[in-house]
Design an enzyme around this catalytic site. Structure first.
Site, PDB file in Angstrom:
ATOM      1  N   SER A  47     -42.045  11.559 -25.667  1.00 17.64           N
ATOM      2  CA  SER A  47     -41.213  10.352 -26.178  1.00 17.64           C
ATOM      3  C   SER A  47     -41.374  10.121 -27.735  1.00 17.64           C
ATOM      4  CB  SER A  47     -41.761   9.023 -25.114  1.00 17.64           C
ATOM      5  OG  SER A  47     -41.114   9.457 -23.943  1.00 17.64           O
ATOM      6  N   SER A  67     -38.458   8.523 -24.949  1.00 16.43           N
ATOM      7  CA  SER A  67     -38.024   7.205 -24.640  1.00 16.43           C
ATOM      8  C   SER A  67     -38.073   6.188 -25.650  1.00 16.43           C
ATOM      9  CB  SER A  67     -38.879   6.730 -23.560  1.00 16.43           C
ATOM     10  OG  SER A  67     -40.395   6.427 -23.917  1.00 16.43           O
ATOM     11  N   LYS A 100     -42.535  -0.641 -30.500  1.00 19.62           N
ATOM     12  CA  LYS A 100     -42.128  -0.104 -29.013  1.00 19.62           C
ATOM     13  C   LYS A 100     -42.166  -1.375 -28.256  1.00 19.62           C
ATOM     14  CE  LYS A 100     -41.486   3.714 -25.803  1.00 19.62           C
ATOM     15  NZ  LYS A 100     -42.009   5.289 -25.385  1.00 19.62           N
TER      16      LYS A 100
END
Lengths: 488, 97, 434
Positions: free
Chosen positions: A178, A154, A79
């Protein structure tokens, strides 16, 4: 049967047997990434193919020399909020569009030392604020199951990359869901460990007391394997606990027989789509069939989780994001006329709308006259919620329910109603408030889209989650379902 | 406690947060923030009497590091990512103290 | 950097405990680090980690001696740990301010006193006492130029009997002299302002040492709301009772206790005792010296405060840099104490010792400086003088006491100045009595 090159376990077997090399696996990942990019927009920061291949060659060399690490030669994506020395780290923000950190996150150091081959960095909601991945400066990620839909957020890029079989695992972070929510919406597995299990050093903060790094992969066994590498004490993070590691082998061997599964009534409230509820009930029934005991439990304070979370997370964020001021790194506005102008324009230009909104919300919640009613009260509610969980874990090993009340929704569908998007976090945020470990695993489909089953355990009991999740995947096939267009 | 935020309040918070908000965006933000505050209103009903605030999950205590020099000099690496830097100083528009 | 995290240094906590114990304060079992949020270029995170509601040290106080000899007890509010900010440089760059962040993040202890100081002189006396104490405890090297000991002075004025007026804070004044000037200026300014019908505004002011005045810091003017909240990166600091007890046992004798002991048990003057206890290294030097030659505290004090400090001053050296250790100086004082050397000769030996590494005895030997204090040798000299000066003997015995100095002079001449004067006096008196 040809080896399963989509999972970490399968790739490690292929590497061990010599059926594949790290270079081949990395080329495969880079190739798939390139093909998927137009459709998914899941990668935003490039490592450079040469760089990735050099790392793969090093892994091949180490394996040949008998020095293979636990993830030697496995391609993966981060990420894009884990700092990676020399590799851009954007957090999905214009603020860090050109930021190349001079140091690496502990998570990266550990995976790197274990031989993982970073092929790129995954798209995400800007500074991890969002549940749809539509709040990225670099454009939304598309759900591999339906390109007109969101992948969740996210960590949407991480989930989409794993679902599309580009990489066998990707790192992710979870502040209010997330990891779990995009894993659910993309039909993959994701684990968010206990707060303090994984070091936050070098992980750009959204809400420091809630943020926790974890893994998205196709199987629980892969999640456990990678988590084992990432986790452990780090003196650079004062909130990282000095605790024994999870005994992954023992956890994977736990039987479902005798497992006490709690079914929180409050997780099956009015907002749950019928198809989602049905898939989750079926999964719980499967646990019962495997010999687990199902117990209805109550988490009476659940209704306060969303408001408490949306006070605490923005409050911490408003402070965490103050360091992005155009002075030492990140975006600086052109020709500032004075210091105030430098601050205000750099930040207004660098941050997107949702980030600015949360900064303002958090600033408001902490400001004189509102602190007691909002921030302090939310922190008391937080204890109330943590107490709820502590109470139920006296009677059950894991809690099970829907990760997300809905399947993946259409891109743009909820942008007009931001509050509806906040409410989509209803089953996930309580876990972060209490600091518990949790997981989402695929448990079926509704309207042709994946449904996720959320499992939650008491603090430091990831072993129970891993056992429950892996046991389920031993007797079900949902985690093997691949979205259309993925080459076998 | 229905609280609503007006444009003046948005301006005041934006000043604290150092965000330049164009005046035409103030009303939109005021509406959005008011909606979030409506969400917060539910907190007032929570039965939290006698509960201590929970700022750190698990209520840990602070671990202290040894009093040793562990940092290396990285100022060149830090300077390299700075928008404006000279001779070890970050540069900002002249500050009048 | 994005993603970086703070970690607390145990050394800073130990120093806070030590300070807390030294001022008789309560060391908090639990204290909390919070974030003080504001934007300023020298603050790299946009917030300062500090302690707000629950500081590590609560209360306590310091006995401060004022210039007129009186004592004042200055109550402390608290002392809290926080991180330092960077430094701004305004004159090195054209149209820009340079920010030096090397100091940012360093732990510091902020000590807050109650509003009980009623003049600039009292404030300075308090600061000097505090300065001695923190150096004594090893909490700070006290270097004010380098910013290791800084002062923010809150100044307000009031008419007799009225409540304290609105205060203005003068930031970071870097010498005792400037503190005094800054406060005096600020007091004058506020009085003039009020007498002209104005009101004092609560603000931060900067002392301009060149102009000798304070002025408003407009840079920090915009509305403040620090939005303190517990730092999620740092759990609460919990100090065990055992740790406090260990620190208590390891506490050095404090300057005030030592001063009192010097006066009460060693018989030193208040003045000497105060001087000796104003600096830990000097005082420890005196301690080592006086234990090397017991029973001679006054002699030791005279030498430490006189020759030794004088020589250090002349050489521009600090007590730490003394070329003569306490043991070596002790060797010299033994010779003065036993009468082998006159104090004048002692100084001569001291000078020689300062330049090399010889012992006192080696210098005495080399320079042939032994004072004659052998009474039989002196008796012979005295017999000769008495025999050679019958007239003066008669006058002395007739009541002219002043003539004793004549005989002393003669004896000194005969021994080339090496006679022990005290012994000589005594022997002469005895001889001439008959």
């Amino acid at each position: 049967m040809s080896p399963d090159l989509d999972t970490v376990g399968g790739q490690l077997d292929a590497l061990a047997s010599g059926a594949s090399s790290a270079r081949e696996l990395t080329e495969r990942a880079l190739d798939r990434a390139a093909h998927a990019q137009n459709r998914l927009n899941a990668l935003i920061s490039s490592v450079g193919a040469d760089h990735a291949l050099a790392a793969a060659d090093a892994a091949d060399y180490n394996r040949a020399a008998g020095r293979a690490g636990p993830l030697s030669g496995i391609p993966f994506a981060h990420k894009d909020l884990f700092c990676t020395a020399g590799v851009p780290t954007t957090c999905g923000s214009r603020m860090l569009e050109n930021f190349v950190p001079p140091y690496s996150a502990t998570v990266h150091e550990r995976i790197d030392a274990a031989g993982g081959v970073l092929i790129g960095k995954a798209n995400m909601d800007e500074f991890a604020m969002g549940s749809s991945n539509e709040h990225s400066y670099f454009g939304p990620v598309h759900n591999p199951w339906d390109l007109t839909r969101v992948p969740g957020g996210s960590s949407g890029g991480s989930a989409a990359l794993v679902a599309a079989r580009v990489v066998p695992f990707a790192t992710a972070t979870d502040t209010g869901g997330s990891i779990r929510q995009p894993a659910a919406l993309c039909g993959v597995s994701g684990i968010k460990p206990t707060y303090g299990r994984v070091s936050r050093w070098g992980m750009v903060a959204y809400a420091s007391s809630l943020d926790q790094a974890g893994v998205i992969a196709l199987t629980v066994a892969d999640c456990a394997r990678v988590l084992d590498v990432m986790s452990g004490f780090d003196p650079r993070d004062a909130t990282c606990a000095d605790r024994p590691k999870i005994d992954v082998a023992a956890a994977l061997a736990r039987p479902l027989q005798g497992l006490r599964v709690g079914r929180p009534r409050q997780w099956f409230g009015a907002g749950i789509e019928d198809g989602v509820g049905a898939a989750v009930e079926a999964a719980i029934a499967e646990y019962a069939r495997q010999g687990a005991t199902i117990v209805d439990v109550d988490l009476p304070s659940s209704e306060y989780a969303i408001p408490a979370y949306y006070v605490i997370a923005p409050a911490e964020a408003s402070s965490n994001l103050s360091r992005f001021d155009g002075v030492r790194f990140g975006h600086r506005c052109a020709d500032p006329k004075d210091l105030a102008d430098l601050y205000k324009r750099s930040r207004a230009e660098g941050f997107g709308h949702e980030v600015q909104k949360r900064i303002l919300t958090g600033t408001y919640a902490l400001s004189t006259g509102y602190y007691d009613a909002y921030y302090l009260r939310a922190q008391r509610v937080r204890r109330l919620i943590a107490n709820d969980y502590a109470r139920v874990f006296a009677d059950v090993d894991v809690l099970a329910g829907p990760t997300s009340p809905t399947v993946a929704f259409k891109l743009g569908e909820k942008l007009a109603d931001p509050l509806a998007l906040y409410l989509a976090d209803i089953n996930t945020v309580g876990v972060n408030l209490a600091g518990l470990p949790a997981m989402s695993i695929p448990c079926g489909f509704s309207q042709g889209l994946p449904v996720g089953l959320q499992l939650v355990a008491a603090t430091w009991r990831e072993d129970l989650l891993i056992g429950a999740g892996h046991g389920y995947q031993q007797v079900t096939e949902w985690h093997r379902a691949a979205p259309p267009g993925v080459s076998p | 406690m229905p609280v609503s935020v007006d444009s003046a309040k948005v301006r005041a918070i934006a000043e604290l947060a150092r965000l330049a908000i164009p005046s035409e965006a103030e009303a939109v933000l005021a509406t959005e923030l008011s909606a979030v505050l409506d969400l917060f209103a539910a907190l007032a009903a929570a039965p939290v009497d006698g509960l201590a605030p929970l700022a750190h999950p698990g209520d840990p205590t602070l671990r202290l590091r040894a009093d040793l020099v562990t940092e290396t000099d990285q100022h060149e690496a830090f300077a390299a990512v700075a928008p404006a830097e000279s001779a070890g100083y970050y540069l900002v528009p002249k500050v009048i103290e | 950097m994005p993603g970086s995290l703070p970690v607390m240094n145990v050394g800073a906590v130990e120093m806070a405990i030590r300070f807390g114990l030294a001022v008789g304060a309560r060391v908090a079992e639990r204290s909390v680090f919070e974030r003080k949020n504001y934007f300023y270029p020298d603050l790299p995170k946009g917030y300062q980690i500090s302690q707000y509601e629950l500081p590590v040290v609560v209360g306590g106080g310091l006995k401060v001696r004022l210039d007129d000899g009186s004592e004042k007890f200055v109550q402390l509010t608290r002392a809290h740990l926080e991180e330092d900010a960077g430094k701004s440089v305004h004159d090195a760059f054209h149209a820009e301010t340079g920010i030096d962040l090397n100091r940012a993040g360093t732990p510091l202890l902020e000590i807050v006193s109650e509003p009980v100081l009623s003049s600039a002189a009292e404030a300075v006396a308090y600061l000097k006492t505090l300065h001695t104490l923190v150096r004594w405890l090893g909490v700070s090297d006290g270097n004010m130029q380098e910013g290791s000991f800084r002062c923010d002075a809150n100044v307000s004025v009031r008419r007799p009997g009225e409540a304290l007026g609105t205060r203005a804070e003068i930031k970071n004044v870097n010498s005792f002299r400037f503190v005094e000037k800054a406060i005096d200026y600020e007091v004058e300014r506020q009085i003039r302002l009020i007498e002209a019908g104005g009101t004092v505004v609560q603000e931060t002011r900067l002392f301009d040492a060149h102009k000798g005045e304070t002025r408003s810091m407009r840079g920090k003017e915009s509305a403040h709301d620090y939005r303190y909240f517990p730092d999620p990166d740092l759990p609460p600091l919990v100090i065990a009772a055992d740790d406090i007890e260990r620190a208590r046992l390891a506490m050095p004798e404090l300057p005030e206790a030592r001063r009192q002991r010097y006066i009460d048990s060693l018989g030193l003057t208040t003045y000497d005792a105060s001087l000796l206890t104003s600096d830990r290294v000097t005082c420890d030097y005196f301690e080592a010296l006086s234990s090397a030659i017991p029973g001679q505290p006054k002699l030791c004090a005279n030498w430490v405060l006189g020759e030794w400090l004088g020589a250090l001053n002349a050489a521009g050296q600090t007590p730490e840099q003394s070329p003569i250790g306490a043991e070596r100086l002790g060797g010299l004082l033994v010779r003065i104490g036993d009468g082998s050397l006159s104090s004048k000769m002692g100084k001569q030996v001291f000078e020689a010792m300062w330049l090399g590494d010889e012992t006192a005895d080696a210098v005495i030997e080399r320079l042939g400086l032994k004072q004659v204090s052998d009474s039989s040798a002196l008796a012979g000299v005295i017999d000769d003088i008495v025999a050679a000066n019958p007239k003066q003997v008669e006058q002395y015995r007739g009541g002219n006491d002043k003539l004793l100095q004549f005989f002393v002079g003669q004896a000194m001449k005969a021994t080339k100045g090496q006679a022990n004067p005290a012994q000589l006096n005594e022997l002469l008196r005895e001889k001439l009595k008959a």
